[in-house]
Design an enzyme around this catalytic site. Structure first.
Site, short mmCIF file in Angstrom:
data_model
loop_
_atom_site.label_atom_id
_atom_site.label_comp_id
_atom_site.label_asym_id
_atom_site.label_seq_id
_atom_site.Cartn_x
_atom_site.Cartn_y
_atom_site.Cartn_z
N TYR A 98 -34.49 17.02 -32.22
CA TYR A 98 -33.45 18.05 -32.10
C TYR A 98 -34.05 19.46 -32.06
O TYR A 98 -33.72 20.27 -31.19
CB TYR A 98 -32.49 17.91 -33.27
CG TYR A 98 -31.24 18.77 -33.21
CD1 TYR A 98 -30.11 18.36 -32.53
CD2 TYR A 98 -31.19 20.00 -33.87
CE1 TYR A 98 -28.96 19.13 -32.49
CE2 TYR A 98 -30.04 20.78 -33.85
CZ TYR A 98 -28.94 20.34 -33.16
OH TYR A 98 -27.80 21.12 -33.13
N ASP A 122 -19.76 20.95 -35.27
CA ASP A 122 -19.21 19.95 -36.20
C ASP A 122 -18.36 20.60 -37.28
O ASP A 122 -17.28 20.12 -37.62
CB ASP A 122 -20.35 19.14 -36.83
CG ASP A 122 -21.27 18.52 -35.79
OD1 ASP A 122 -20.85 18.44 -34.62
OD2 ASP A 122 -22.40 18.15 -36.13
C1 GLA Z 1 -25.41 17.58 -33.80
C2 GLA Z 1 -25.32 19.02 -34.30
C3 GLA Z 1 -24.33 19.81 -33.46
C4 GLA Z 1 -24.64 19.69 -31.98
C5 GLA Z 1 -24.84 18.22 -31.58
C6 GLA Z 1 -25.29 18.07 -30.16
O1 GLA Z 1 -24.19 16.93 -33.99
O2 GLA Z 1 -24.90 19.03 -35.66
O3 GLA Z 1 -24.32 21.16 -33.88
O4 GLA Z 1 -25.77 20.45 -31.64
O5 GLA Z 1 -25.76 17.58 -32.43
O6 GLA Z 1 -24.30 18.44 -29.28
#
Ligand code: GLA
Length: 379
Positions: A220, A171
């Site tokens: 996550y 991101d």
């Molecule tokens: C979130 C995290 C990213 C990535 C996505 C999954 O957006 O901030 O770094 O791991 O999930 O692809």
């Protein structure tokens, strides 16, 4: 009123006089390459035309004083005494200040007004947009040059260590380094990237399910741990280094859940590289097919979809102009995206929204989005 005007007007009212600079820091969607970044893999995100804006002016002291219009709240802190505590949004600014000064960057104070049109917690990276807006503000106010990789890494450090969310690097990298009209193929191991043009005659539509889920304490971290366990079992530094045939030899010996998590990541890395190739050839159909395969793998193997995302993606798939659709971002809730043929796009949004409302009783939103540039400063 557009956001640029809003932050300028509010700045003039609150701080008297004009802001010196304006910063725009965009959100993102990920076309493909989901849950691959923390496995040293490949991602293919694009910055969107929804963003956070900051109007700011440097100060002579070490105070950062910011009014956040979307929260109707103001926060201030001294750069020499960074302490946790304060409104949640201000922790991102403080965390970035902390990470930058730890890395030896000279910081000076500024005052500013922030506002955005990025829904928060929807999977469009409002956090990274805020981090890169802060980094841009500090770099502009103190006058040192912008380095995409460094700024992204320090934004990630702020989020990991100050805010306490274990995100990967995707991101921040797309927000810091996007090019208009392009997605970014990023190697999350080396942080090398290339800009890949969007195929002609199709558009990307963000489909917001209206459901939200925070990343902190979510599944996550559990997914990350499962991926690390798989890499350890296979004897590779990260799942990026595992080939599908090799992984298949482990079927039955690895924990069944861990095996499926790894199968998603290994397959997704390959799909992401194929998707970038398809885009370079202008092959939107193939890109859409790969997006669909990514979705099925996220739903069944990685198990990060959810009922609202499932309903949205299925509604999109039913439309004849839909080339591909999938969830985007961490998952569970938030946004899906659809790749749609321009020629048949009329009526797509209203049909998909109706279908989704009927199936879930929830109120969705949709935005047709264009690929925008990364964090920028204007005088
Ligand atoms: C979130 C995290 C990213 C990535 C996505 C999954 O957006 O901030 O770094 O791991 O999930 O692809």
């Amino acid at each position: 009123m557009d956001l640029r005007r809003r932050v300028i007007d509010a700045f003039q009212q609150r701080f008297a006089g004009d802001p010196t600079w304006l910063i725009r820091s965009p959100g993102r969607v990920n076309l493909i390459g989901e849950h691959t970044d923390y496995n040293d893999g490949f991602v293919l995100p694009m910055a969107i035309d929804r963003a956070i804006w900051v109007a700011l002016r440097p100060r002579r002291d070490d105070v950062v004083q910011v009014l956040a219009l979307d929260f109707g709240e103001e926060a201030g802190f001294h750069l020499a005494h960074l302490e946790k505590g304060g409104p949640a949004w201000s922790e991102y600014l403080k965390g970035v200040a902390w990470a930058l000064s730890e890395a030896g960057y000279r910081l000076c104070g500024w005052e500013g007004v922030i506002a955005g049109d990025l829904p928060i917690g929807a999977g469009l990276s409002s956090s990274a947009a805020l981090e890169m807006a802060a980094a841009k503000a500090f770099s502009t106010a103190a006058g040192w040059p912008w380095d995409v990789k460094e700024m992204a890494l320090l934004g990630q450090k702020a989020e990991n260590q100050w805010v306490g969310v274990q995100c990967g690097i995707m991101d921040q990298m797309i927000c810091a380094g996007a090019a208009a009209g392009h997605a970014m193929l990023l190697d999350c191991r080396t942080l090398e990237f290339t800009h890949v043009p969007l195929p002609p005659d199709c558009i990307v539509i963000v489909l917001d399910t209206g459901t939200r889920r925070g990343l902190v304490n979510s599944a996550y971290n559990e997914r990350r741990a499962q991926c690390e366990a798989a890499a350890r079992a296979l004897g590779v530094p990260a799942l990026r280094d595992a080939a599908l045939e090799e992984l298949e030899r482990w079927a039955g010996r690895l924990d069944e859940v861990v095996y499926r998590r790894a199968r998603h990541v290994v397959g997704e890395n390959a799909r992401t590289l194929e998707a970038a190739e398809a885009m370079r050839r202008g092959d939107a159909r193939e890109l859409g097919r790969l997006m669909n395969a990514s979705y099925v793998s996220l739903r069944d193997d990685f198990e990060v979809s959810g009922p609202a995302l499932d309903a949205m993606v299925e509604c999109a798939w039913e439309h004849p102009a839909c080339l591909g659709a999938r969830m985007t971002g961490a998952g569970f809730a938030g946004c899906a995206i659809a790749l749609v043929e321009v020629s048949g796009a009329e009526g797509f949004v209203s049909r998909v929204m109706d279908c989704y409302r009927r199936r879930t009783g929830l109120e969705p939103q949709a935005y047709v989005c264009t690929a925008s540039a990364g964090a920028n400063v204007f005088r």
